[in-house]
Write a protein that holds these residues in place. Structure first.
Motif, PDB file in Angstrom:
ATOM      1  N   VAL A   1       0.835  -1.193   0.000  1.00  0.00           N
ATOM      2  CA  VAL A   1       0.000   0.000   0.000  1.00  0.00           C
ATOM      3  C   VAL A   1       0.871   1.245   0.000  1.00  0.00           C
ATOM      4  O   VAL A   1       1.990   1.240   0.530  1.00  0.00           O
ATOM      5  N   SER A   2       0.368   2.297  -0.622  1.00  0.00           N
ATOM      6  CA  SER A   2       1.059   3.586  -0.668  1.00  0.00           C
ATOM      7  C   SER A   2       0.043   4.688  -0.440  1.00  0.00           C
ATOM      8  O   SER A   2      -1.078   4.627  -0.951  1.00  0.00           O
ATOM      9  N   TYR A   3       0.460   5.698   0.337  1.00  0.00           N
ATOM     10  CA  TYR A   3      -0.432   6.838   0.593  1.00  0.00           C
ATOM     11  C   TYR A   3       0.382   8.115   0.509  1.00  0.00           C
ATOM     12  O   TYR A   3       1.417   8.250   1.157  1.00  0.00           O
ATOM     13  N   THR A   4      -0.078   9.041  -0.317  1.00  0.00           N
ATOM     14  CA  THR A   4       0.580  10.341  -0.476  1.00  0.00           C
ATOM     15  C   THR A   4      -0.427  11.434  -0.185  1.00  0.00           C
ATOM     16  O   THR A   4      -1.467  11.513  -0.834  1.00  0.00           O
ATOM     17  N   SER A   5      -0.119  12.267   0.803  1.00  0.00           N
ATOM     18  CA  SER A   5      -1.032  13.340   1.167  1.00  0.00           C
ATOM     19  C   SER A   5      -0.916  14.502   0.200  1.00  0.00           C
ATOM     20  O   SER A   5       0.145  14.767  -0.373  1.00  0.00           O
ATOM     21  N   ALA A   6      -2.022  15.206   0.010  1.00  0.00           N
ATOM     22  CA  ALA A   6      -2.024  16.372  -0.864  1.00  0.00           C
ATOM     23  C   ALA A   6      -1.273  17.543  -0.254  1.00  0.00           C
ATOM     24  O   ALA A   6      -0.884  18.473  -0.961  1.00  0.00           O
ATOM     25  N   VAL A   7      -1.049  17.516   1.058  1.00  0.00           N
ATOM     26  CA  VAL A   7      -0.364  18.607   1.752  1.00  0.00           C
ATOM     27  C   VAL A   7       0.979  18.099   2.227  1.00  0.00           C
ATOM     28  O   VAL A   7       1.065  17.074   2.887  1.00  0.00           O
ATOM     29  N   ALA A   8       2.032  18.793   1.868  1.00  0.00           N
ATOM     30  CA  ALA A   8       3.367  18.379   2.279  1.00  0.00           C
ATOM     31  C   ALA A   8       3.439  18.296   3.798  1.00  0.00           C
ATOM     32  O   ALA A   8       2.952  19.161   4.523  1.00  0.00           O
ATOM     33  N   GLN A   9       4.054  17.234   4.294  1.00  0.00           N
ATOM     34  CA  GLN A   9       4.276  16.977   5.718  1.00  0.00           C
ATOM     35  C   GLN A   9       2.982  16.669   6.455  1.00  0.00           C
ATOM     36  O   GLN A   9       2.975  16.580   7.677  1.00  0.00           O
ATOM     37  N   ALA A  10       1.882  16.488   5.752  1.00  0.00           N
ATOM     38  CA  ALA A  10       0.624  16.142   6.406  1.00  0.00           C
ATOM     39  C   ALA A  10       0.326  14.677   6.185  1.00  0.00           C
ATOM     40  O   ALA A  10       0.615  14.121   5.137  1.00  0.00           O
ATOM     41  N   ARG A  11      -0.265  14.031   7.182  1.00  0.00           N
ATOM     42  CA  ARG A  11      -0.595  12.621   7.065  1.00  0.00           C
ATOM     43  C   ARG A  11      -2.071  12.372   7.350  1.00  0.00           C
ATOM     44  O   ARG A  11      -2.488  11.250   7.553  1.00  0.00           O
ATOM     45  N   ILE A  12      -2.854  13.430   7.381  1.00  0.00           N
ATOM     46  CA  ILE A  12      -4.276  13.291   7.645  1.00  0.00           C
ATOM     47  C   ILE A  12      -5.025  13.472   6.341  1.00  0.00           C
ATOM     48  O   ILE A  12      -4.966  14.534   5.736  1.00  0.00           O
TER      49      ILE A  12
END
Length: 362
Positions: free
Chosen positions: A140-151
């Motif tokens: 699995v891979s998850y990339t947030s739309a906001v840099a340094q954000a994981r929510i």
């Protein structure tokens, strides 16, 4: 970060107060007392209040007062009220800057606390997928739309149930704590029903009822459910979500669409029929990639969408996690940074033919 340190950001902001005061001092010395630049020394603590903590602002204010005294003596301004007025200006701006820095630090601490709680909640919800589940390897891979954000608002889960390996990948409307709450409802219902329901349609109905009961307003979730048994087929149930990508052994790709498009979870009318399941051949040596629209709708600087179907060569890497990471890095290069929306990808590799059993973590 302590109160003495400037917040993360451009380093130039940390040096701006000193640079401003140095420029004012040089210009004042060169121009002489007739210009009246002394009150501008207060710009130093004013900028410090914007870029640093209260201690740093106090130190810059003290330096500004010393500079004000030095320039006032040099220009002979203390024989008139003008010098004392400049000092009062610097002291007043310093006081206001300290108060502003204290208020900002408190707001940042509260925001950091809320963000930390949300991140912990999301890590509990989005547990690591098993390395193997039945005949499958998973990554699995998850990339947030906001840099340094994981929510974010994406969710995923892989469950090795008595009825086959069952998978969900979804995209929650919205972001932040509201999205985490919605994801908790969906994942909780899926994890429980995945073991109990004998068929995928019943599983989808259980999740739909939970979402309809718990969600308020117009919140919804697009999702695709998959079930892989021992018959070298995958059964799909699509709730308004992008079709998964199937990579065949010869490298060709297919995006199997549902017979009819259905509404997302949370938008169906009570008693309405749900999506129709459809079956697709899925044999050893093939790969199934589930993803959110943050992948295919990611644009480069010229407005071109990410060509996912043209990137299957990146999935030839024998290690599933490295292959998916290569795909994620390629997506980031395409957009020149974080994508415009959260981007989640779940890769399933059919590595051998066997009856699905309990998930293995090794």
């Amino acid at each position: 970060m302590t109160d003495d340190e400037p917040p993360s950001g451009p380093r130039i902001l940390a040096w701006t107060p000193m640079a401003v005061m140095a420029v004012i001092a040089v210009v004042d010395v060169m121009a002489g007392p007739g210009i009246g630049l002394l009150p501008l020394v207060s710009l130093g603590p004013a900028f410090a209040g914007l870029a640093g903590g209260w201690r740093r602002t106090a130190v810059i204010g003290a330096l500004a007062l010393l500079l004000c005294v030095g320039l006032g003596l040099y220009n002979g301004l203390f024989v008139k009220p003008r010098g004392y007025t400049a000092m009062a200006s610097v002291a007043g701006v310093t006081g206001v800057g300290i108060a502003a820095a204290v208020a900002r630090s408190r707001r940042e601490a509260e925001l950091a606390s809320v963000r930390s709680i949300a991140e912990v909640a999301q890590r509990v919800l989005l547990r690591p997928v098993p390395l193997t589940a039945g005949p499958l390897q998973a990554a699995v891979s998850y990339t947030s739309a906001v840099a340094q954000a994981r929510i974010g608002g994406d969710l995923y889960e892989v469950v090795a149930s008595p009825h086959g390996v069952r998978v969900i990948l979804g995209d929650v409307q919205g972001k932040g704590l509201a999205a985490v709450e919605t994801a908790a409802v969906v994942l909780g219902a899926f994890r429980e029903a995945a073991y109990d329901e004998p068929d995928l349609v019943g599983l989808g109905e259980r999740v739909e009822r939970s979402v309809a009961r718990e969600l308020e307003g117009e919140r919804f979730v697009t999702a695709v459910l998959a079930e892989i048994g021992s018959d070298q087929e995958v059964t799909l149930l699509n709730y308004g979500h992008p079709a998964p990508m199937l990579v065949r052994r010869d490298g060709s790709t297919d995006f199997p669409e549902p017979p009819e498009f259905a509404l997302p979870l949370g938008l169906s009318a009570p008693g309405a029929d749900g999506p129709e399941p459809y079956r697709v051949a899925f044999a050893p040596g093939e790969q199934l990639l589930l993803y959110t629209d943050g992948v295919t709708e990611a644009r480069d600087r010229e407005g071109r969408f990410y060509p996912l179907g043209e990137r299957t060569h990146l999935l030839k890497e024998p290690d599933a996690h490295r292959a998916l990471e290569a795909l994620r890095q390629d997506l980031v290069r395409h957009t020149g940074g974080p994508p415009g929306d959260d981007a989640a990808m779940l890769l399933l590799r059919y590595h051998r033919h066997q009856d699905p059993g309990p998930a293995s973590t090794g």
